[in-house]
Design a protein around this motif. Structure first.
Motif, short mmCIF file in Angstrom:
data_model
loop_
_atom_site.label_atom_id
_atom_site.label_comp_id
_atom_site.label_asym_id
_atom_site.label_seq_id
_atom_site.Cartn_x
_atom_site.Cartn_y
_atom_site.Cartn_z
N PRO A 30 38.42 43.49 33.29
CA PRO A 30 37.93 41.97 33.78
C PRO A 30 37.19 41.89 35.08
O PRO A 30 36.38 40.85 35.34
N VAL A 64 43.78 34.42 34.01
CA VAL A 64 44.08 35.78 33.56
C VAL A 64 44.06 36.73 34.66
O VAL A 64 45.12 37.52 34.74
N LYS A 102 38.04 29.54 35.24
CA LYS A 102 39.33 29.54 34.30
C LYS A 102 39.96 30.86 34.00
O LYS A 102 41.20 31.16 33.86
N LYS A 103 39.07 31.87 33.68
CA LYS A 103 39.33 33.23 33.36
C LYS A 103 40.14 33.69 34.76
O LYS A 103 40.94 34.50 34.50
N GLU A 104 39.48 33.57 35.72
CA GLU A 104 40.02 34.20 37.03
C GLU A 104 41.43 33.50 37.13
O GLU A 104 42.46 34.02 37.41
N HIS A 151 34.10 30.70 33.94
CA HIS A 151 34.45 31.74 34.84
C HIS A 151 35.61 31.55 35.84
O HIS A 151 36.50 32.43 35.81
#
Length: 163
Positions: free
Chosen positions: A90, A61, A56-58, A54
């Motif tokens: 997202p 991206v 890393k997505k923040e 989670h």
């Protein structure tokens, strides 16, 4: 975003290995007298894995796109197209993750009876429960900052720039 990454993401990354180690040790030593430790350890490990992805997505991206929106607004340049469409997409995914982790930690809190340290607890037991409670408190603050401050601001800015 910088505060969230520097304070809350860093805290999660630093705390996970320590807590996983303590919980594994507790489960190994105290499982007979505290069978709930198996589920606590499993839930924390699942949460740790989910939070790692989670964050890393923040960081890779969502936050960079929000930064590009800030730059576009400040410099009066067009907003770059996002591969994910509207920013609500997202953000909704992140909020769904937040709900899942909130529920997971509510279950951990319930299993520990709100982190009540058992009478037969050793030092590792005490430290692990204190760290779990601190972790949950930090997570709730982290989620609040994103869900109630950052995400609404980002959605408003997106609407303004797309307007």
């Amino acid at each position: 975003m910088a505060h969230i990454v520097k304070v809350h993401h860093a805290y999660v990354e630093e705390s996970i290995p320590v807590l996983k180690s303590y919980l594994a040790k507790l489960e190994k030593v105290h499982l007979q007298s505290h069978p709930e430790l198996e589920e606590i350890h499993r839930l924390f490990a699942e949460g740790a894995a989910a939070l790692t992805v989670h964050m890393k997505k923040e960081e890779l991206v969502l936050f960079p796109y929000i930064q590009s929106m800030v730059k576009a607004k400040r410099e009066g340049i067009p907003l770059p197209e996002a591969h994910f469409g509207a920013i609500e997409n997202p953000i909704q995914m992140m909020e769904d993750d937040h709900k899942a982790e909130g529920a997971r930690f509510a279950r951990i809190s319930n299993l520990t009876q709100a982190y009540e340290i058992p009478n037969d607890a050793c030092a590792t037991f005490r430290v692990a429960y204190q760290m779990l409670e601190e972790f949950e408190n930090d997570l709730r603050t982290h989620i609040h900052l994103e869900n109630n401050i950052l995400f609404p601001m980002a959605m408003a800015m997106f609407a303004e720039l797309k307007g």
